[in-house]
Design a protein around this motif. Structure first.
Motif, PDB file in Angstrom:
ATOM      1  N   LYS A  16       0.843  -1.210   0.000  1.00  0.00           N
ATOM      2  CA  LYS A  16       0.000   0.000   0.000  1.00  0.00           C
ATOM      3  C   LYS A  16       0.870   1.249   0.000  1.00  0.00           C
ATOM      4  O   LYS A  16       0.550   2.240  -0.663  1.00  0.00           O
ATOM      5  N   LYS A  17       1.992   1.220   0.721  1.00  0.00           N
ATOM      6  CA  LYS A  17       2.907   2.367   0.723  1.00  0.00           C
ATOM      7  C   LYS A  17       3.461   2.617  -0.673  1.00  0.00           C
ATOM      8  O   LYS A  17       3.542   3.761  -1.123  1.00  0.00           O
ATOM      9  N   THR A  20       0.708   4.129  -2.889  1.00  0.00           N
ATOM     10  CA  THR A  20       0.482   5.544  -2.598  1.00  0.00           C
ATOM     11  C   THR A  20       1.567   6.407  -3.237  1.00  0.00           C
ATOM     12  O   THR A  20       1.281   7.478  -3.783  1.00  0.00           O
ATOM     13  N   SER A  21       2.795   5.941  -3.200  1.00  0.00           N
ATOM     14  CA  SER A  21       3.904   6.669  -3.815  1.00  0.00           C
ATOM     15  C   SER A  21       3.751   6.731  -5.332  1.00  0.00           C
ATOM     16  O   SER A  21       3.972   7.779  -5.952  1.00  0.00           O
ATOM     17  N   PHE A  23       0.901   6.428  -7.012  1.00  0.00           N
ATOM     18  CA  PHE A  23      -0.270   7.269  -7.271  1.00  0.00           C
ATOM     19  C   PHE A  23       0.104   8.750  -7.232  1.00  0.00           C
ATOM     20  O   PHE A  23      -0.287   9.529  -8.107  1.00  0.00           O
ATOM     21  N   ALA A  24       0.872   9.139  -6.228  1.00  0.00           N
ATOM     22  CA  ALA A  24       1.260  10.545  -6.081  1.00  0.00           C
ATOM     23  C   ALA A  24       2.145  11.012  -7.238  1.00  0.00           C
ATOM     24  O   ALA A  24       2.142  12.208  -7.577  1.00  0.00           O
ATOM     25  N   LEU A  33      -6.906   5.253  -6.829  1.00  0.00           N
ATOM     26  CA  LEU A  33      -6.105   4.314  -6.040  1.00  0.00           C
ATOM     27  C   LEU A  33      -7.077   3.455  -5.253  1.00  0.00           C
ATOM     28  O   LEU A  33      -7.898   3.985  -4.497  1.00  0.00           O
ATOM     29  N   SER A  35      -7.781  -0.626  -3.257  1.00  0.00           N
ATOM     30  CA  SER A  35      -7.374  -1.951  -2.822  1.00  0.00           C
ATOM     31  C   SER A  35      -8.109  -2.986  -3.679  1.00  0.00           C
ATOM     32  O   SER A  35      -9.325  -2.883  -3.889  1.00  0.00           O
TER      33      SER A  35
END
Length: 172
Positions: A16-17, A20-21, A23-24, A33, A35
């Motif tokens: 997930k980390k 998120t990176s 996606f950003a 984004l 699950s």
């Protein structure tokens, strides 16, 4: 239709980390984004970044089924694994998951890094030590790998994931 969809399956939060990176790092607002475990059908997008935690050198059956449902799109893979911090191992993981993709997709590449594992894994390795030097050597390597993975994904891993996303976009 979205430009980018970042989908991930994460048991411990490591993947997930990365998601998120990634996606950003993606430009614009036509992105999402999610699950994989919360999906209700595959959202329509031009480009998919699909992430997973590695078990026994590959993705879960659920992730494999999701990958096989994508057709005519741009696809990149990413993920975390506790075992092995070796490029060759990561390439094998990528290839074992990539096999699920239909040939009509444009494959953009893969990014994998270590991720910390639950402490029960270390306890399992420790319980298997039995004093046999040959047997214990492999387990001690596994224990060392476990300890190394405890700090991952690091800030550097997350920056590399963002760079990976940008590299994928340059291939479009």
């Amino acid at each position: 239709m979205l430009d980018y969809m970042v989908l991930y399956q994460s048991e411990t939060g490591n993947t997930k980390k990365l998601a998120t990176s990634i996606f950003a790092a993606l430009p614009g607002m036509a992105k999402d984004l999610r699950s994989i475990d919360e999906l209700n059908g595959l959202p329509d997008a031009a480009t998919y970044f699909v992430g997973f935690c590695v078990h026994r050198g590959t993705c879960s059956l659920e992730v494999g089924n999701l990958l096989s449902s994508i057709s005519g799109k741009n696809v990149a893979l990413f993920g975390t694994c506790g075992a092995g911090n070796v490029d060759n191992y990561y390439k094998n993981i990528e290839n074992s998951a990539r096999i699920w993709l239909e040939d009509d997709n444009l494959y953009l590449g893969g990014f994998f890094c270590q991720g910390k594992m639950p402490v029960q894994i270390r306890q399992k390795y420790e319980s298997m030590l039995n004093g046999d030097q040959a047997h214990d050597h492999h387990l001690k390597l596994q224990l060392s790998n476990f300890d190394e993975a405890m700090i991952h994904p690091t800030k550097e891993d997350l920056a590399c994931a963002a760079d990976f996303a940008k590299e994928c976009l340059s291939r479009l």
